[in-house]
Design a protein around this motif. Structure first.
Motif, short mmCIF file in Angstrom:
data_model
loop_
_atom_site.label_atom_id
_atom_site.label_comp_id
_atom_site.label_asym_id
_atom_site.label_seq_id
_atom_site.Cartn_x
_atom_site.Cartn_y
_atom_site.Cartn_z
N ILE A 56 0.84 -1.20 0.00
CA ILE A 56 0.00 0.00 0.00
C ILE A 56 0.87 1.25 0.00
N ALA A 60 0.70 4.87 -1.75
CA ALA A 60 0.32 6.01 -0.93
C ALA A 60 1.42 7.07 -0.83
N ALA A 108 -4.34 9.39 0.44
CA ALA A 108 -5.48 8.50 0.67
C ALA A 108 -5.94 7.86 -0.64
N VAL A 109 -5.82 8.61 -1.74
CA VAL A 109 -6.17 8.03 -3.05
C VAL A 109 -5.21 6.90 -3.38
N TRP A 112 -6.02 3.97 -1.24
CA TRP A 112 -7.22 3.28 -1.73
C TRP A 112 -6.88 2.33 -2.87
N CYS A 115 -5.08 -0.60 -1.28
CA CYS A 115 -6.01 -1.42 -0.52
C CYS A 115 -6.87 -2.29 -1.44
N ARG A 116 -7.32 -1.72 -2.55
CA ARG A 116 -8.11 -2.50 -3.50
C ARG A 116 -7.30 -3.67 -4.07
N GLN A 121 -10.19 -3.11 3.34
CA GLN A 121 -11.03 -1.93 3.51
C GLN A 121 -10.16 -0.72 3.85
N LEU A 122 -10.36 0.37 3.09
CA LEU A 122 -9.55 1.57 3.32
C LEU A 122 -9.71 2.09 4.75
#
Length: 311
Positions: A56, A60, A108-109, A112, A115-116, A121-122
């Protein structure tokens, strides 16, 4: 004149042959590595795979750096795109100029996306990452110290910061001592980290609610620290733009906590921030009472610090 003051660093750049090593960059990089390490420990304590965090972070971190720089350039475009300025300097991230709201938003984008890719789950990731994120901010603020930037107004307090003549405001070139706002924010961030770790241990907020607590606590401190600063800033409604952004984020986080209070208290797993206490047969919290959850992140105990001890 009192001899009690904080000296400015003699330099912020060192050279290894032709390669410049900048203190600002070292502070940012150190903060990133510490945040990833602490988040990995917290994620593993919740039953997750520590490798998830590294994957992640690959998304990020660059998104966050880009967002931080974009926020700075967009909110202060006259520093780069007016007559007499050099637009190319908008790319000189090593000179300073990273807006934390932009870094968190675009970071955060990136999170996300990561995480996907990992099926996470974000909101769960955000709760695990919040203490490490604000710790990274505490470390990164020392880069402003080495750049002699973002300090406050003149002061005679014992912890006043000596600013070299080349970095002093144009309207007070003979004033030598200023508020060390970088230090205020760094200490505030450490306090926020300690608060989040305590909240995580005591109330176990989940589904993004611990991250919302981070936003509340950080923006509350940023507001009064921002008011002390004398560096260039655009204003909106009579306030520095960063104060307006902090106020909006504070209100948004408060609204999120209010809106999710019923979902958090009625859903599976403990979220005692709402006042619903998971009690054992003896009237106290028990490991069993804290394990009625629907994901590994909810079933495992929280980590309070790097070694699992309260800070």
């Amino acid at each position: 004149m009192s001899l009690a003051y904080l000296p400015s660093p003699s330099q912020g750049v060192w050279h290894l042959g032709p390669v410049p090593v900048r203190a600002f960059a070292l502070c940012i990089i150190t903060g990133v590595f510490v945040a990833v390490w602490l988040t990995g420990r917290r994620w593993a304590a919740r039953g997750g795979n520590r490798e998830d965090i590294a994957d992640i972070a690959v998304w990020a971190v660059p998104f966050g750096l880009l967002g931080g720089r974009l926020y700075h350039v967009i909110t202060d475009p006259e520093l780069y795109f007016t007559a007499g300025q050099q637009p190319i300097r908008a790319l000189y991230i090593w000179d300073g100029g990273l807006g934390i709201p932009g870094a968190v938003a675009l970071g955060a984008v990136g999170a996300w996306i990561g995480c996907r890719r990992r099926g996470i789950q974000l909101a769960d990731f955000a709760d695990a990452a919040a203490p490490g994120l604000v710790l990274a901010q505490a470390i990164g603020r020392w880069g402003n110290y080495f750049n002699q930037e973002l300090f406050g107004g003149p002061t005679s307090l014992p912890w006043k910061l000596l600013i070299d003549p080349a970095h002093r405001p144009a309207d007070s070139p003979t004033v030598a001592f200023y508020h060390p706002t970088f230090l205020y924010e760094s200490l505030w961030d450490l306090g926020v980290m300690a608060l989040l770790l305590w909240l995580d241990r005591r109330y176990r907020p989940r589904r993004g609610r611990l991250f919302a607590c981070y936003v509340l606590a950080y923006t509350a401190g940023r507001a009064w620290i921002e008011a002390l600063r004398v560096d260039h800033a655009n204003h909106f409604l009579g306030l520095r733009l960063n104060d307006c952004v902090s106020a909006a984020l504070f209100a948004g986080a408060l609204l999120y906590l209010h809106v999710t209070r019923r979902t958090a208290s009625s859903g599976p797993g403990p979220d005692r921030l709402t006042g619903d206490m998971a009690k054992g047969a003896a009237g106290g919290d028990t490991p069993q009472s804290l394990q009625a959850a629907d994901s590994p992140q909810d079933r495992e105990p929280a980590v309070d610090g790097p070694e699992g001890e309260s800070k």
